[in-house]
Scaffold this motif. Structure first.
Motif, PDB file in Angstrom:
ATOM      1  N   VAL A   1       8.905 -11.644   1.624  1.00 46.53           N
ATOM      2  CA  VAL A   1       7.641 -11.025   1.208  1.00 46.53           C
ATOM      3  C   VAL A   1       7.483  -9.635   1.818  1.00 46.53           C
ATOM      4  N   MET A   2       7.786  -9.483   3.102  1.00 45.57           N
ATOM      5  CA  MET A   2       7.689  -8.175   3.745  1.00 45.57           C
ATOM      6  C   MET A   2       8.645  -7.177   3.124  1.00 45.57           C
ATOM      7  N   ARG A   3       9.816  -7.639   2.723  1.00 47.90           N
ATOM      8  CA  ARG A   3      10.783  -6.749   2.070  1.00 47.90           C
ATOM      9  C   ARG A   3      10.245  -6.295   0.711  1.00 47.90           C
ATOM     10  N   MET A   4       9.638  -7.216  -0.027  1.00 44.71           N
ATOM     11  CA  MET A   4       9.067  -6.852  -1.330  1.00 44.71           C
ATOM     12  C   MET A   4       7.930  -5.845  -1.169  1.00 44.71           C
ATOM     13  N   LEU A   5       7.103  -6.035  -0.158  1.00 44.14           N
ATOM     14  CA  LEU A   5       5.951  -5.158   0.048  1.00 44.14           C
ATOM     15  C   LEU A   5       6.377  -3.751   0.476  1.00 44.14           C
ATOM     16  N   THR A   6       7.499  -3.649   1.174  1.00 46.95           N
ATOM     17  CA  THR A   6       7.933  -2.341   1.687  1.00 46.95           C
ATOM     18  C   THR A   6       9.030  -1.709   0.862  1.00 46.95           C
ATOM     19  N   ASN A   7       9.490  -2.395  -0.175  1.00 49.37           N
ATOM     20  CA  ASN A   7      10.553  -1.839  -1.034  1.00 49.37           C
ATOM     21  C   ASN A   7       9.911  -0.990  -2.126  1.00 49.37           C
ATOM     22  N   ILE A   8       9.553   0.232  -1.758  1.00 49.79           N
ATOM     23  CA  ILE A   8       8.839   1.137  -2.665  1.00 49.79           C
ATOM     24  C   ILE A   8       9.851   1.962  -3.454  1.00 49.79           C
ATOM     25  N   LYS A   9       9.765   1.884  -4.754  1.00 48.74           N
ATOM     26  CA  LYS A   9      10.656   2.660  -5.621  1.00 48.74           C
ATOM     27  C   LYS A   9      10.142   4.090  -5.766  1.00 48.74           C
ATOM     28  N   VAL A  10      11.022   5.049  -5.528  1.00 50.05           N
ATOM     29  CA  VAL A  10      10.661   6.469  -5.622  1.00 50.05           C
ATOM     30  C   VAL A  10      11.434   7.087  -6.768  1.00 50.05           C
TER      31      VAL A  10
END
Length: 322
Positions: A313-322
């Motif tokens: 879950v933490m990885r999903m929340l911080t995996n921001i696509k730029v």
């Protein structure tokens, strides 16, 4: 049934095997192939007496050998990472290394634990394969990060070369000589392929696909469009360099903003395991009174699943696509 300090021993053996991989690599190939080398590996190979064609063939063989071995069972999981990392180990050598490390882990587990032979064998294989995979993955990430950081400077060097009148092929050769590895060797291969008649745009595009880098694809598209439609390539590349630098700054900013959340997730998942290891090391019989409780094993599975979900879950929340 009694808990022991064996989980700690498993972890220490895994760390030791992981360090052993790097040691074997440096002993086998020396510091000249290290990513931290200040000397362009391609130029070093040329200085040692190899002619241009032989050096090109050797470098291309190293970069393509892993993808040609994807049909080997389980090796397909490692092939893409090994290619991006430009690992000098051949696929056969990597597989032999996994087997050797599994043997080392089995000896360590036999000395340090009292687990049954089948459990030690399975754990040894997992440790050997996982250690090599993590090592190759770390090498690939480091190499791609260095190439991404070097690329804007390399493009600006090409822009300056074009503005003083050099053709684009000469600008690529200047980059191959002036910048440091790993980008220098990549551009050196392009320069050598161009000298033997290959289209520069096609060579850059292949490198971009092999490295799976969006910024490199931008460079390939810019060169290809200029070759087909004409225009001022120096101005195009100057604009591309600014775009890549802006993207790089944005990536760094996003990484800095999300770093706290990422490490919080890792800490929250790792802290209970660390506490468990310390408890078992200091008092192996700490959980003896509850081991026979019917809810003990299910509770362990629930805790493990919750820790894994926390990381996910933490990885999903911080995996921001730029």
């Amino acid at each position: 049934m009694q808990l022991t300090a064996e989980p700690v021993i498993y972890g220490l053996i895994f760390i030791g095997v992981l360090v052993l991989v790097e040691g074997v690599y440096l002993v086998a190939f020396g510091k000249s192939i290290s990513l931290n080398s200040k000397v362009n590996r391609r130029l070093e190979m040329l200085d040692k007496g190899g002619n241009r064609e032989q050096v090109l063939e050797q470098l291309r063989k190293e970069m393509q050998q892993h993808m040609k071995s994807q049909s080997i069972p389980l090796y397909s999981l490692l092939a893409d990472k090994a290619q991006k990392a430009a690992i000098a180990f051949t696929p056969r050598q990597l597989i032999m290394l996994m087997g050797g490390l599994a043997g080392v882990a089995f000896v360590g587990l036999s000395v340090g634990t009292t687990a049954d032979v089948p459990i030690r064998a399975v754990a040894s294989v997992v440790i050997g394969v996982a250690a090599v995979y993590m090592w190759v993955n770390q090498k690939a990430k480091k190499r791609l990060a260095m190439i991404q950081e070097q690329l804007p400077d390399a493009i600006e060097l090409m822009v300056r070369s074009l503005r003083v009148g050099h053709p684009f092929s000469s600008a690529v050769q200047i980059v191959a000589k002036e910048v440091e590895d790993p980008l220098a060797t990549e551009f050196g291969i392009i320069a050598d392929e161009s000298a033997y008649g290959r289209d520069l745009g096609e060579a850059i595009k292949e490198m971009a696909e092999r490295l799976d880098m969006q910024d490199m694809r931008f460079l390939a598209v810019a060169v290809t469009i200029q070759q087909q439609s004409g225009g001022n390539l120096a101005e195009i590349l100057a604009g591309l360099s600014q775009v890549i630098r802006a993207r790089f700054r944005l990536f760094r900013r996003v990484k800095a903003i999300t770093a706290e959340a990422q490490w919080s997730g890792k800490f929250l998942s790792g802290f209970p395991l660390g506490c468990l290891g310390m408890i078992l090391a200091s008092d192996p019989g700490y959980y003896d009174e509850v081991l026979d409780h019917p809810y003990f094993i299910p509770a362990c599975f629930v805790v493990g699943i919750m820790l894994a979900l926390n990381l996910f879950v933490m990885r999903m929340l911080t995996n921001i696509k730029v």
